[in-house]
Design a protein around this motif. Structure first.
Motif, PDB file in Angstrom:
ATOM      1  N   THR A 246       0.828  -1.206   0.000  1.00 39.58           N
ATOM      2  CA  THR A 246       0.000   0.000   0.000  1.00 39.58           C
ATOM      3  C   THR A 246       0.861   1.255   0.000  1.00 39.58           C
ATOM      4  O   THR A 246       0.648   2.166  -0.805  1.00 39.58           O
ATOM      5  CB  THR A 246      -0.944   0.002   1.225  1.00 39.58           C
TER       6      THR A 246
ATOM      7  N   LEU B 247       0.948   3.937  -3.070  1.00 40.21           N
ATOM      8  CA  LEU B 247       0.548   5.332  -2.880  1.00 40.21           C
ATOM      9  C   LEU B 247       1.681   6.268  -3.276  1.00 40.21           C
ATOM     10  O   LEU B 247       1.452   7.307  -3.912  1.00 40.21           O
ATOM     11  CB  LEU B 247       0.109   5.574  -1.435  1.00 40.21           C
TER      12      LEU B 247
ATOM     13  N   GLY C 246       1.756   6.903  -6.900  1.00 40.30           N
ATOM     14  CA  GLY C 246       0.637   7.636  -7.480  1.00 40.30           C
ATOM     15  C   GLY C 246      -0.665   6.864  -7.597  1.00 40.30           C
ATOM     16  O   GLY C 246      -1.649   7.383  -8.124  1.00 40.30           O
ATOM     17  N   PHE C 247      -0.691   5.632  -7.112  1.00 43.99           N
ATOM     18  CA  PHE C 247      -1.944   4.884  -7.101  1.00 43.99           C
ATOM     19  C   PHE C 247      -2.788   5.421  -5.952  1.00 43.99           C
ATOM     20  O   PHE C 247      -2.258   5.844  -4.929  1.00 43.99           O
ATOM     21  CB  PHE C 247      -1.676   3.383  -6.955  1.00 43.99           C
ATOM     22  N   ASP C 248      -4.116   5.446  -6.137  1.00 42.53           N
ATOM     23  CA  ASP C 248      -4.952   6.093  -5.123  1.00 42.53           C
ATOM     24  C   ASP C 248      -5.985   5.195  -4.470  1.00 42.53           C
ATOM     25  O   ASP C 248      -6.740   5.630  -3.620  1.00 42.53           O
ATOM     26  CB  ASP C 248      -5.637   7.336  -5.721  1.00 42.53           C
ATOM     27  N   GLU C 249      -6.006   3.921  -4.838  1.00 44.04           N
ATOM     28  CA  GLU C 249      -6.975   2.999  -4.262  1.00 44.04           C
ATOM     29  C   GLU C 249      -6.325   1.631  -4.152  1.00 44.04           C
ATOM     30  O   GLU C 249      -5.729   1.147  -5.110  1.00 44.04           O
ATOM     31  CB  GLU C 249      -8.216   2.935  -5.171  1.00 44.04           C
TER      32      GLU C 249
ATOM     33  N   ALA D  60      -4.941   3.337 -10.117  1.00 41.95           N
ATOM     34  CA  ALA D  60      -4.737   4.772 -10.330  1.00 41.95           C
ATOM     35  C   ALA D  60      -5.940   5.229 -11.149  1.00 41.95           C
ATOM     36  O   ALA D  60      -6.025   4.967 -12.347  1.00 41.95           O
ATOM     37  CB  ALA D  60      -3.433   5.042 -11.059  1.00 41.95           C
ATOM     38  N   ASN D  61      -6.880   5.862 -10.479  1.00 43.99           N
ATOM     39  CA  ASN D  61      -8.127   6.269 -11.128  1.00 43.99           C
ATOM     40  C   ASN D  61      -7.947   7.572 -11.903  1.00 43.99           C
ATOM     41  O   ASN D  61      -7.037   8.315 -11.686  1.00 43.99           O
ATOM     42  CB  ASN D  61      -9.228   6.428 -10.088  1.00 43.99           C
TER      43      ASN D  61
END
Length: 98
Positions: A16, A20, A23-26, A97-98
Motif C-alpha cells: 500500500t 501510494l 501515485g496509485f490512489d486505491e 490509479a483512477n
C-alpha cells in the motif's frame, strides 16, 4: 526505487505504501473464485498488482502470463485483457490509479 520487490517479503502495508508513493490512489484486496473466467474487458484505471495466493492466467493480446503467488504485474488503463483463475482461485492485492 530499484530494489527488487521479489527479494523481500511484502506485506499489504508495504504494498500500500509503495503504491501510494507511485501515485496509485486505491488499494483493494480481491478474492477470486476457483476456475473463474473473465472474458476480454478493460478497466478505466491503471493497475499494479501482487498475487498473494493461488494462480491465474492473464491474456493481453496474444500473450498469456501465468501468474502465481509472489508475482507482480502491471496493466495500463483501457488495455483489453482476459483472466482465468486456477483451481484454488486467487487472492490479489490491487492498486488502482483512477
Amino acid at each position: 526505487n530499484t530494489k527488487d520487490p521479489t527479494m523481500t517479503s511484502v506485506t499489504l502495508e508495504s504494498f500500500t505504501a509503495q503504491s501510494l508513493d507511485e501515485g496509485f490512489d486505491e488499494i483493494i484486496v480481491r478474492e477470486w473464485d476457483a476456475h473463474l473466467k473473465l472474458d476480454t474487458h478493460t478497466h478505466p484505471f491503471d493497475v499494479s498488482a501482487h498475487v498473494v495466493r493461488g494462480e491465474y492466467w492473464l491474456t493481453v493480446g496474444n500473450e498469456v502470463k501465468h501468474l502465481k503467488a509472489g508475482d507482480f504485474f502491471r496493466l495500463a488503463r483501457e488495455v483489453p485483457h482476459a483472466e482465468l483463475y486456477g483451481p484454488e482461485g486467487a487472492t490479489v492485492w490491487v492498486a488502482r490509479a483512477n
